[in-house]
Design a protein around this motif. Structure first.
Motif, PDB file in Angstrom:
ATOM      1  N   GLY A 243      43.039  43.855  39.077  1.00  0.00           N
ATOM      2  CA  GLY A 243      44.069  43.526  37.775  1.00  0.00           C
ATOM      3  C   GLY A 243      45.111  44.381  37.619  1.00  0.00           C
ATOM      4  O   GLY A 243      45.346  45.415  37.997  1.00  0.00           O
ATOM      5  N   GLN A 248      44.116  42.749  31.967  1.00  0.00           N
ATOM      6  CA  GLN A 248      43.423  42.836  33.385  1.00  0.00           C
ATOM      7  C   GLN A 248      43.054  44.201  34.239  1.00  0.00           C
ATOM      8  O   GLN A 248      42.032  44.119  34.673  1.00  0.00           O
ATOM      9  CB  GLN A 248      44.370  42.256  34.470  1.00  0.00           C
ATOM     10  N   LEU A 325      40.093  38.072  29.918  1.00  0.00           N
ATOM     11  CA  LEU A 325      40.804  37.132  30.884  1.00  0.00           C
ATOM     12  C   LEU A 325      41.127  35.802  30.041  1.00  0.00           C
ATOM     13  O   LEU A 325      41.277  34.747  30.939  1.00  0.00           O
ATOM     14  CB  LEU A 325      40.058  36.878  32.241  1.00  0.00           C
ATOM     15  N   MET A 371      45.350  38.700  38.397  1.00  0.00           N
ATOM     16  CA  MET A 371      44.059  39.247  39.070  1.00  0.00           C
ATOM     17  C   MET A 371      44.119  38.965  40.663  1.00  0.00           C
ATOM     18  O   MET A 371      44.436  37.888  40.687  1.00  0.00           O
ATOM     19  CB  MET A 371      42.644  38.780  38.699  1.00  0.00           C
TER      20      MET A 371
END
Ligand code: URA
Length: 425
Positions: A243, A248, A325, A371
């Motif tokens: 991340g 992230q 996310l 990511m």
């Protein structure tokens, strides 16, 4: 004493005395020495360097320009010189507290292209890292650890000088970085300090040799002040976690606390074991096992939850990291061919994520990020997902090409990537 003479002395590469350094710092804080004069001196230092004696004196003088914390208990601190996808603090702080240490962590905001812990803590809705000393002590007494913003009364001179260095191309000077970081670390009050000194494209120090010089100087400054200071040199050519971006990076850290293995997990566990071993005088391998137990038992994640809640934050994302996310646009970037991933350029990734943040809707800047779905050394096939973009604006082809340019591919894997290089005592 005249600032003109001091600038001229450094311009010719001579060593400044304690009195000259103290005169300069006091005069700049008071406003008697102008930004132009201070900039000239900083440039002379950047070009000609400083002796260790000068750097030690500059550190102490900057520390004394503000408040120094002193706790009624022994505490430890970990400091990274700044990197990309570096959320080790979110793992190291609660894990060490779960192992029984007191961890007093004063952190900063993002600096240049690197991410900042304080920005990440704001992903826990309501957590307020700007806290009084009383609140700081109260949280640490109750749960053993706390992450707070560097208070504004610490190393006041460094704050003014850093802002000037940022405008005058004088950031990347080893004695200036060492004294800037250590003036704040010494003022923050921890007895045992571990410095994670990074080198590579995604770090301030581009070469391992410069990282070693910086580490040695910081350790020397800390020891001269009677602290137990050690440093570890680590690779920042590739983003540390999958991340990159606030949400992230918090996601990646929580996954490690839930037992995921990754580069981030490897470094975080190493830092925990090293710091515990230094603070308690126990063999490193024994400490490594204790770290793994603290994470596997869920105690480390529980500590993070306690700390977040005591700081006024909502800890739900610790149980539901997938919520981090959620984004308006989630776009997969895929490989155009069968190949190997030879490198993922940390600096280019950081720039890409900063562009995403800059263009994000104000309230959604924390959600902007990526990511990584592949790692250095992976064999990949056409159409495999390389990375996923999280954005509050429509993702254009130009953005996809910018992210693709962060990857270096090759017919076979030929990198000799090593995450943890060596430790400096
Ligand atoms: N971090 C700091 O606090 N100071 C520097 O000079 C560089 C990184």
């Amino acid at each position: 004493m005249y600032i003109y003479d001091i600038i001229e002395k450094k311009r010719y590469g001579n060593e400044l005395t304690k009195e000259e350094i103290e005169f300069t710092i006091a005069g700049f804080v008071k406003g008697d020495i102008t930004e132009a004069q201070m900039s000239a001196l900083l440039m002379a230092i950047t070009i000609n360097g400083m002796t260790d004696k000068e750097a030690l004196c500059l550190t102490k003088t900057m520390q004394n320009s503000g408040k120094s914390y002193k706790f009624p208990f022994k505490s430890v601190d970990k400091h990274s010189t700044g990197g990309v996808g570096d959320s080790t603090t979110l793992i190291v702080v609660p894990t060490l507290a779960a192992m029984g240490l007191r961890v007093s962590k004063m952190s900063g905001k993002a600096l240049g292209f690197t991410g900042g812990t304080i920005d990440k803590m704001k992903c826990f809705d309501g957590y307020n890292p700007e806290m009084s000393e009383e609140k700081f002590l109260d949280i640490i007494r109750k749960c053993g650890c706390v992450i707070m913003s560097q208070s504004s009364d610490i190393a006041v001179a460094d704050k003014l000088i850093y802002a000037l260095r940022d405008k005058t191309a004088t950031v990347d000077s080893i004695p200036l970085i060492a004294s800037s970081i250590m003036s704040k670390k010494l003022a923050s009050g921890a007895d045992t300090i571990l410095l994670d000194v990074k080198y590579g494209t995604g770090a301030f120090m581009k070469t391992i040799d410069d990282a070693k010089k910086l580490a040695k100087l910081m350790v020397k400054i800390g020891k001269a002040d009677g602290r137990n200071v050690n440093a570890v040199i680590t690779n920042m050519n590739v983003p540390l976690s999958d991340g990159v971006g606030c949400n992230q990076e918090v996601y990646s850290a929580i996954k490690v606390l839930h037992g995921e293995n990754s580069r981030l997990a490897e470094l975080s566990k190493y830092l925990c074991a090293k710091l515990y071993s230094e603070a308690k005088g126990k063999p490193f391998n024994e400490c490594k096992k204790m770290v793994s137990d603290a994470i596997a038992s869920g105690k480390a994640a529980e500590k993070l939850r306690e700390m977040v809640m005591l700081g006024g934050g909502n800890a739900d994302i610790i149980d539901h990291p997938e919520k981090l996310l959620i984004s308006d646009y989630v776009v997969k970037v895929t490989s155009k061919k069968n190949t190997y991933v030879n490198n993922i350029n940390a600096y280019k990734v950081a720039k890409f994520v900063n562009h995403l943040k800059d263009s994000a809707v104000e309230k959604q800047k924390y959600r902007a990020g990526i990511m990584l779905n592949v790692h250095v050394g992976d064999e990949i096939h056409e159409n495999d997902t390389l990375a996923t973009i999280y954005s509050s604006r429509k993702v254009t082809n130009e953005m996809i090409e910018e992210l693709l340019a962060c990857f270096e591919f090759s017919d076979k894997y030929s990198s000799n990537y090593k995450l943890i290089e060596e430790s400096v005592k």
